[in-house]
Design an enzyme around this catalytic site. Structure first.
Site, mmCIF file in Angstrom:
data_model
loop_
_atom_site.group_PDB
_atom_site.id
_atom_site.type_symbol
_atom_site.label_atom_id
_atom_site.label_comp_id
_atom_site.label_asym_id
_atom_site.label_seq_id
_atom_site.Cartn_x
_atom_site.Cartn_y
_atom_site.Cartn_z
ATOM 1 N N LYS A 69 74.951 19.427 9.767
ATOM 2 C CA LYS A 69 73.840 18.483 9.625
ATOM 3 C C LYS A 69 74.151 17.337 8.667
ATOM 4 C CE LYS A 69 71.231 18.881 11.929
ATOM 5 N NZ LYS A 69 71.437 18.399 13.347
ATOM 6 N N TRP A 74 76.915 12.084 15.281
ATOM 7 C CA TRP A 74 76.819 10.631 15.127
ATOM 8 C C TRP A 74 78.217 10.028 14.990
ATOM 9 C CZ3 TRP A 74 73.651 7.943 10.654
ATOM 10 C CH2 TRP A 74 73.452 6.595 10.977
ATOM 11 N N HIS A 121 83.364 21.964 11.280
ATOM 12 C CA HIS A 121 82.571 22.297 10.098
ATOM 13 C C HIS A 121 83.351 23.244 9.179
ATOM 14 C CE1 HIS A 121 79.098 20.352 11.701
ATOM 15 N NE2 HIS A 121 78.726 21.312 12.515
ATOM 16 N N ARG A 143 76.535 14.327 3.109
ATOM 17 C CA ARG A 143 75.112 13.991 3.041
ATOM 18 C C ARG A 143 74.529 14.702 1.830
ATOM 19 N NH1 ARG A 143 70.733 15.215 7.944
ATOM 20 N NH2 ARG A 143 69.118 13.736 7.276
ATOM 21 N N SER A 151 67.333 19.469 7.088
ATOM 22 C CA SER A 151 67.814 19.275 8.451
ATOM 23 C C SER A 151 68.379 20.577 9.010
ATOM 24 C CB SER A 151 68.884 18.181 8.478
ATOM 25 O OG SER A 151 69.288 17.896 9.793
ATOM 26 N N GLY A 264 66.971 12.000 11.026
ATOM 27 C CA GLY A 264 68.009 11.186 10.416
ATOM 28 C C GLY A 264 67.498 10.364 9.244
#
Length: 306
Positions: A69, A74, A121, A143, A151, A264
């Site tokens: 996440k 993206w 990941h 992030r 998320s 997002g």
């Protein structure tokens, strides 16, 4: 080319079907542990991890690395758009992550045309050694840990292949304890921090993608040595904005599109975290990432304080 494309699409379609149609429901059935880290059992297996240990990377491979996440899908779409312009390649040819699927899927990686796009990941210690031996360029996407948690919570509750949670507080405890897929967020980031190689690795943040997308696209194309004109950079940005990705998500991710592209947003964590929970994450950031290069990139004071 047509056969390779069709095979990759078939592998992806089969993976999405597995994720969507699993009949497993319990925490114990949906997750399994490999070398101390939890993984989704519907799409990962011991045999697949064993196959990855002997996987042969190529020097011109591209690898996107993220904690769950943090912007994986993206980033992959951005790279597909860039690759389509630079190499006249079909978009979305090889979308699966290296640890997803069967050993047979991994074996078919060798049939893909160079440069190949991969994503993962996996924690640093689990990345196949050949990626380092071949000095493959790796793009790490980060992030902030609080928005990541929220998320990830919704992802768990929307994806049939992951355990669901009755409430946010239950998920938060597992997130802090590292009792979620791919383990503890802070272990993940701090391990990459300790091993970060300026020559072969670059880090960007989800937040900078949201706030200065054109500059981010330019940085990605330059890092991977996929040159774009300014007009092409603007075209890629237009085609891969978060809203554009969300609108196309049913085509790219089928019935699960909304699960992969939910909001997002920056700061959604404030709608979920209690003050005590916020302080717990603050303390963990201070312990593991404060004063580090990747920690500074996260701009914690700006994005993670009430």
């Amino acid at each position: 080319m047509a056969d390779i494309t069709q095979t990759s699409k078939n592998d992806r379609a089969a993976l999405m079907e597995m994720i969507h149609s699993t009949t497993k429901t319990s925490f114990e059935d949906l997750l399994f542990s490999y070398k101390g880290i939890l993984y989704p059992s519907v799409i990962c297996s011991l045999e697949t991890f064993q196959a990855l240990e002997v996987f042969e990377a190529r020097e011109d491979d591209l690898l996107v690395v993220t904690y769950p996440k943090n912007g994986t899908n993206w980033l992959i779409q951005i790279l597909y758009e860039i690759m389509a312009l630079v190499h006249n390649r079909e978009r979305g040819l090889d979308a699966t992550m290296i640890e997803f699927g069967s050993p047979e899927v991994i074996a078919r990686f060798k049939d893909r045309l160079s440069p190949r796009i991969f994503s993962t990941h996996l924690q640093f210690k689990a990345i196949p050694k050949s990626f380092f031996e071949k000095k493959v360029k790796m793009l790490l996407v980060l992030r902030n840990p609080k928005d990541t948690a929220v998320s990830f919570y919704h992802f768990h509750n929307n994806l049939p292949s992951l355990p669901s949670y009755d409430c946010w507080d239950s998920f938060f405890k597992d997130y802090i304890d590292g009792n979620v897929c791919y383990g503890d967020y802070f272990d993940f980031v701090s391990a990459w921090e300790k091993q970060f190689n300026q020559e072969t690795m670059m880090a960007i943040t989800f937040e900078e993608m949201k706030l200065d997308f054109l500059t981010t696209v330019r940085k990605i194309s330059e890092f991977f040595r996929l040159p774009l004109s300014e007009e092409q950079i603007r075209l890629v940005a237009k085609n891969t904005s978060f809203n554009s990705m969300k609108e196309k998500s049913e085509n790219t991710h089928g019935k699960l599109g909304d699960s992969f592209f939910r909001k997002g947003e920056i700061g959604d964590w404030k709608n979920y975290f209690s003050e005590d929970q916020s302080k717990v994450v603050d303390a963990m950031f201070e312990k593991y990432l404060a004063g580090t290069k990747l920690g500074e990139m996260l701009n914690y004071e700006k994005y993670c304080k009430f």
